[in-house]
Write an enzyme that holds these catalytic residues in place. Structure first.
Site, PDB file in Angstrom:
ATOM      1  N   SER A  88       0.817  -1.224   0.000  1.00  0.00           N
ATOM      2  CA  SER A  88       0.000   0.000   0.000  1.00  0.00           C
ATOM      3  C   SER A  88       0.849   1.270   0.000  1.00  0.00           C
ATOM      4  O   SER A  88       0.312   2.369   0.039  1.00  0.00           O
ATOM      5  CB  SER A  88      -0.915   0.015   1.227  1.00  0.00           C
TER       6      SER A  88
ATOM      7  N   THR B  97      -1.731   3.077   3.506  1.00  0.00           N
ATOM      8  CA  THR B  97      -0.915   4.283   3.597  1.00  0.00           C
ATOM      9  C   THR B  97      -0.127   4.162   4.876  1.00  0.00           C
ATOM     10  O   THR B  97      -0.510   3.399   5.757  1.00  0.00           O
ATOM     11  CB  THR B  97      -1.860   5.508   3.726  1.00  0.00           C
TER      12      THR B  97
ATOM     13  N   THR C 168       1.961   7.082   0.484  1.00  0.00           N
ATOM     14  CA  THR C 168       1.009   6.057   0.035  1.00  0.00           C
ATOM     15  C   THR C 168       1.130   5.761  -1.453  1.00  0.00           C
ATOM     16  O   THR C 168       1.619   6.595  -2.222  1.00  0.00           O
ATOM     17  CB  THR C 168      -0.437   6.549   0.305  1.00  0.00           C
TER      18      THR C 168
ATOM     19  N   ARG D  93      -5.461  10.274 -10.222  1.00  0.00           N
ATOM     20  CA  ARG D  93      -6.276  10.526  -9.018  1.00  0.00           C
ATOM     21  C   ARG D  93      -5.361  10.835  -7.826  1.00  0.00           C
ATOM     22  O   ARG D  93      -4.413  10.127  -7.560  1.00  0.00           O
ATOM     23  CB  ARG D  93      -7.119   9.295  -8.716  1.00  0.00           C
TER      24      ARG D  93
ATOM     25  N   GLY E 248      -5.399  11.227  -3.765  1.00  0.00           N
ATOM     26  CA  GLY E 248      -6.207  11.002  -2.571  1.00  0.00           C
ATOM     27  C   GLY E 248      -5.973  12.127  -1.579  1.00  0.00           C
ATOM     28  O   GLY E 248      -5.579  13.244  -1.932  1.00  0.00           O
ATOM     29  N   ASP E 249      -6.182  11.802  -0.316  1.00  0.00           N
ATOM     30  CA  ASP E 249      -5.988  12.798   0.735  1.00  0.00           C
ATOM     31  C   ASP E 249      -4.528  12.958   1.135  1.00  0.00           C
ATOM     32  O   ASP E 249      -4.116  14.022   1.617  1.00  0.00           O
ATOM     33  CB  ASP E 249      -6.815  12.427   1.978  1.00  0.00           C
TER      34      ASP E 249
ATOM     35  N   GLY F  86      -9.720   8.090   1.155  1.00  0.00           N
ATOM     36  CA  GLY F  86      -9.225   9.454   0.994  1.00  0.00           C
ATOM     37  C   GLY F  86     -10.293  10.436   0.586  1.00  0.00           C
ATOM     38  O   GLY F  86     -10.268  11.609   0.986  1.00  0.00           O
TER      39      GLY F  86
END
Ligand code: ASP
Length: 373
Positions: free
Chosen positions: A95, A222, A240, A250, A252-253, A276
């Site tokens: 991950s 992550t 991550t 894309r 994520g957070d 996320g």
């Protein structure tokens, strides 16, 4: 006894008793109130559970490594980044970093952010290809540029220009095998229309989870790691490979300041793993730090954002039959006194290291059950 001595005695007494010194606030001032600043702190490191699982064939986990560096007097950001580097390089954690599950086209794209409390600096990279330790590139952005976030090809060009080695492919045998299995399930005739393809992609991932080919924490996965030293200096990092089989590009957070990570050197740090998109919508790490600024304990600050995520999750596709969210999301939090918490939508674990050594602890869940029940 001189005035100077008396002041020193007060500091020592304060430190021993864990007493804090309040920062002043002018009545009516628009400046945000500053939290109580500790005179002395017991160093501590918190992270997601993988921070006390993977060792990349060495003898220390991420939280252990970070804690041992912090207590030797190393910079707190250098320490937490050296910790997460272990997980980034470990092929067994699919991950994060090398061997992270790739995007929908089979390419590993990595995100990372870091913040340095005392220096009040931040750096992040998103959708970065070919660099196995994106946290180091995020730290380089923090140290060497006026920017806070560089993404995509620009991030790779930046990394190359700063001397990072660019690998052709960060897949491992495992991450490629998982991607091929997913691809085989969604693309049997090679082409599907985009709507069907997205639906098929989601269904294939759920089937693979149900069949035990994939673990929920690795679909999402992550590492966030935050530390504080005895001087009360706080730093954090998140790194991550993001959501498995995401649409290329894309983010994520994790690379977004205030979402996957937020640090205010006077208040505390918060970081996240899990869905996320739920975190991006609510900017939870920022909100947690603001809650702590107003005096909330790390656990209560974390619970507050979990309630907000639950309240803002209304789409049927994101809900279980009982109306609760069908995803996991977790926060790792510490404040300037060294108090910490791991909180989550559903029960899971988090990692912590203090003078008693590295430990894996239970998070405080908002809801009973599991995301998928
Ligand atoms: N939060 C990460 C993302 O959405 C993945 C995870 O931690 O599960 O990219």
């Amino acid at each position: 006894m001189s005035k100077k001595m008396k002041r020193r005695d007060f500091m020592i007494t304060s430190a021993a008793a864990g007493v804090t010194i309040a920062a002043t606030r002018v009545k009516g001032s628009p400046v945000a109130p500053t939290m109580l600043i500790p005179a002395a702190v017991q160093p501590v490191v918190v992270s997601s559970a993988n921070g006390n699982r993977f060792k990349n064939r060495g003898n220390m986990t991420a939280v252990h490594k970070a804690f041992s560096m912090i207590t030797k007097g190393e910079d707190v950001l250098d320490s937490v980044i050296a910790g997460v580097n272990i997980v980034e390089l470990d092929p067994l954690d699919d991950s994060v970093g090398y061997g992270g599950l790739p995007n929908a086209e089979g390419v590993v794209q990595l995100d990372s952010s870091c913040m340095h409390g005392p220096k009040k600096r931040a750096g992040a990279v998103g959708a970065l290809e070919g660099v196995s330790r994106p946290s180091l590139v995020a730290q380089s952005v923090l140290e060497n540029t006026d920017h806070h976030l560089i993404v995509g090809k620009g991030a790779q060009d930046y990394a190359r220009s700063m001397g990072f080695k660019i690998e052709d492919d960060l897949n491992t045998e495992n991450s490629r095998r998982q991607w091929l299995e997913w691809k085989r399930r969604i693309d049997p005739q090679h082409y599907l229309d985009p709507a069907k393809r997205a639906e098929a992609g989601h269904r294939a991932a759920l089937e693979m989870l149900a069949e035990g080919l994939l673990r929920e924490e690795n679909m999402h996965g992550t590492i966030n790691c935050d530390g504080i030293n005895s001087k009360g200096e706080i730093c954090g990092v998140t790194t991550t490979s993001g959501l498995a089989w995401k649409i290329p590009g894309r983010l994520g957070d994790s690379p977004i300041l205030g979402a996957g990570l937020y640090v205010d050197g006077n208040v505390g740090a918060a970081g996240s793993t899990g869905r996320g998109e739920a975190n991006l919508y609510n900017l939870c790490s920022f909100v947690i730090v603001e809650e702590m600024r107003r005096g909330a304990h790390p656990k209560d600050a974390g619970m507050e954002v979990l309630k907000r995520i639950k309240a803002n999750t209304i789409e049927k596709r994101l809900l279980k039959a009982d109306g609760n969210p069908n995803f996991g999301i977790n926060f790792y939090i510490l404040n300037a006194k060294g108090e910490h918490a791991g909180v989550s939508m559903y029960a899971t674990k988090y990692a912590m290291c203090n003078e008693n050594g590295p430990q894996t602890l239970d998070t405080e869940p908002l809801l009973p059950g599991k995301p998928g029940d």
